[in-house]
Design a protein around this motif. Sequence first.
Motif, short mmCIF file in Angstrom:
data_model
loop_
_atom_site.label_atom_id
_atom_site.label_comp_id
_atom_site.label_asym_id
_atom_site.label_seq_id
_atom_site.Cartn_x
_atom_site.Cartn_y
_atom_site.Cartn_z
N ASN A 1 43.17 -2.61 34.83
CA ASN A 1 43.37 -1.34 35.51
C ASN A 1 43.55 -0.18 34.55
O ASN A 1 43.40 0.99 34.95
CB ASN A 1 44.59 -1.43 36.43
N ARG A 2 43.90 -0.46 33.29
CA ARG A 2 44.20 0.60 32.36
C ARG A 2 43.32 0.60 31.11
O ARG A 2 43.20 1.62 30.42
CB ARG A 2 45.67 0.52 31.92
N VAL A 3 42.72 -0.52 30.77
CA VAL A 3 41.95 -0.63 29.53
C VAL A 3 40.53 -1.06 29.86
O VAL A 3 40.31 -2.00 30.63
CB VAL A 3 42.60 -1.64 28.56
N MET A 4 39.57 -0.38 29.25
CA MET A 4 38.15 -0.72 29.42
C MET A 4 37.61 -1.16 28.06
O MET A 4 37.34 -0.34 27.18
CB MET A 4 37.36 0.48 29.94
N LEU A 5 37.51 -2.47 27.88
CA LEU A 5 37.02 -3.02 26.61
C LEU A 5 35.50 -3.08 26.63
O LEU A 5 34.89 -3.22 27.69
CB LEU A 5 37.61 -4.42 26.40
N PRO A 6 34.87 -2.97 25.46
CA PRO A 6 33.40 -3.10 25.42
C PRO A 6 32.98 -4.49 25.85
O PRO A 6 33.62 -5.49 25.52
CB PRO A 6 33.07 -2.83 23.95
N SER A 7 31.89 -4.55 26.60
CA SER A 7 31.41 -5.84 27.10
C SER A 7 30.85 -6.66 25.95
O SER A 7 30.14 -6.15 25.08
CB SER A 7 30.33 -5.64 28.16
N GLN B 1 62.87 6.43 25.76
CA GLN B 1 61.63 5.97 26.36
C GLN B 1 60.60 5.61 25.29
O GLN B 1 60.57 6.22 24.22
CB GLN B 1 61.04 7.05 27.28
N SER B 2 59.78 4.63 25.59
CA SER B 2 58.61 4.31 24.76
C SER B 2 57.36 4.69 25.54
O SER B 2 57.29 4.49 26.76
CB SER B 2 58.59 2.83 24.39
N GLU B 3 56.38 5.25 24.82
CA GLU B 3 55.13 5.69 25.43
C GLU B 3 53.99 4.81 24.92
O GLU B 3 53.76 4.72 23.72
CB GLU B 3 54.82 7.14 25.07
N GLU B 4 53.29 4.20 25.82
CA GLU B 4 52.17 3.33 25.49
C GLU B 4 50.87 4.09 25.76
O GLU B 4 50.47 4.27 26.91
CB GLU B 4 52.24 2.05 26.31
N HIS B 5 50.22 4.58 24.70
CA HIS B 5 49.01 5.38 24.82
C HIS B 5 47.78 4.52 24.56
O HIS B 5 47.66 3.90 23.49
CB HIS B 5 49.02 6.54 23.81
N VAL B 6 46.87 4.48 25.51
CA VAL B 6 45.58 3.83 25.30
C VAL B 6 44.64 4.87 24.69
O VAL B 6 44.54 6.00 25.18
CB VAL B 6 45.00 3.30 26.62
N LEU B 7 43.97 4.51 23.58
CA LEU B 7 43.07 5.44 22.94
C LEU B 7 41.97 5.87 23.90
O LEU B 7 41.55 5.10 24.78
CB LEU B 7 42.46 4.81 21.69
N GLU B 8 41.50 7.10 23.72
CA GLU B 8 40.64 7.75 24.71
C GLU B 8 39.39 6.93 25.05
O GLU B 8 39.01 6.81 26.21
CB GLU B 8 40.23 9.14 24.20
N LYS B 9 38.75 6.34 24.05
CA LYS B 9 37.49 5.64 24.33
C LYS B 9 37.70 4.32 25.06
O LYS B 9 36.74 3.74 25.56
CB LYS B 9 36.72 5.39 23.03
N TYR B 10 38.96 3.86 25.14
CA TYR B 10 39.24 2.61 25.86
C TYR B 10 39.95 2.88 27.19
O TYR B 10 40.31 1.93 27.89
CB TYR B 10 40.10 1.68 25.01
N GLN B 11 40.15 4.14 27.56
CA GLN B 11 40.85 4.44 28.80
C GLN B 11 39.96 4.14 30.01
O GLN B 11 38.76 4.43 30.00
CB GLN B 11 41.27 5.91 28.82
N ARG B 12 40.57 3.56 31.03
CA ARG B 12 39.83 3.24 32.24
C ARG B 12 39.45 4.50 33.01
O ARG B 12 38.39 4.57 33.63
CB ARG B 12 40.67 2.30 33.12
#
Length: 386
Positions: A58-64, A259-270
């Motif tokens: 739901n949050r990460v889009m990995l390369p196929s 608080q901790s912030e978990e940032h997904v890098l832009e190119k892997y964002q869903r």
Amino acid sequence: MIEVVASLSRGPVFLAGETLECLITFTNPLSHRSTSASSEMLAWASAQIHCQFHASENRVMLPSETPKQDVQAENETVLVPNRGERGQCFLATPPKILFCDLRLDPGESKSYSYRETVPVEGPPSFRGQSVKYVYKLTIGCQRVNSPIKLLRVPFRVLVVHGVEDTQFHHDEAVAPSNPFLEEEEGTKKDSRLVELATEMLMMATSRRSQHLFNITNARGKVGKFCIFKTIYRIGEDIVGTFDFSEGDIPCLQFSVSLQSEEHVLEKYQRRPNQPASLTAHARHQESCLHTASTHFCLPIPLSATPGFSTDIVALRWRLHFEFVTAGEPMEPPTVPENQSEIITWTGAEQINVDTFSWDLPIKVLPTNPVLASYVAQFSGANSIMI
């Protein structure tokens, strides 16, 4: 049946670059119900460290990628440590064979010591909302003409940057801390590695300098906030002070959250402009009307993951402040002179308020792995029957 018990000798938390040592014991237990106990035979056993990576769909889009075939399904004699695990194997050490053709008589047991360096190129252990990095030691055992049985021992890895580049001189690691205690060369090096990492962390987190911040909103000055450092180790307490004595706007209430912030890098964002995942670890809330000064103390849990960054995700830390201020000045309660009767001051029934928030970035670093072992969620020992 053979019982296999694996126990980590120093606890379930290690630094990247440190040597993990595990004692693996194989026992053919005596049966109290049957007198016809017989010898048991194992064809082989081996051990391997691997890091399992799992990403939230739901949050990460990995390369196929082209799906890999499960080697274990084709060949029952090959050890695949991540068989049946979620996600993919991020990294793995070469497997080490413990023995071949082991025969155990009833009541007999044999122990083997497995030693391997925890990879320095891997990420720290982390169980976030977007990604997970989980380290495990997997022991594979097989009977003749039987499928492989896997025993997994999870452990935690802390990463201290800069330690992996340090070269230890031979004469620097020869003297043990106790002159009456002989240490193996690997133990000396690991001890020195932990000491050096602890020294680096102490130096980075011991620098203190006063940081002052003016707290203001659109109406004017609320007060001052003071903190003496912004770099901490897990297990430390964050202490800050507030001074509302010189404020023009009364502060009715404040809260501070770690608080901790978990940032997904832009190119892997869903999704585009995907917000960071926030996790609150500690919180302090206080009513402070007519309070001149106060303070807060927030502990950083030893179980928390220090800040880190990989090609997919970055973990950062912050202090999140929320203030509730009065919309107009409020006079403090006064007691007339020579007052003989008891006076009770009652707060206002209705107050027009304003709210605003502020975030202060901080850095959270690892700590001594021995200290972190005391609160580890892993026991450091597991067993199976095969």
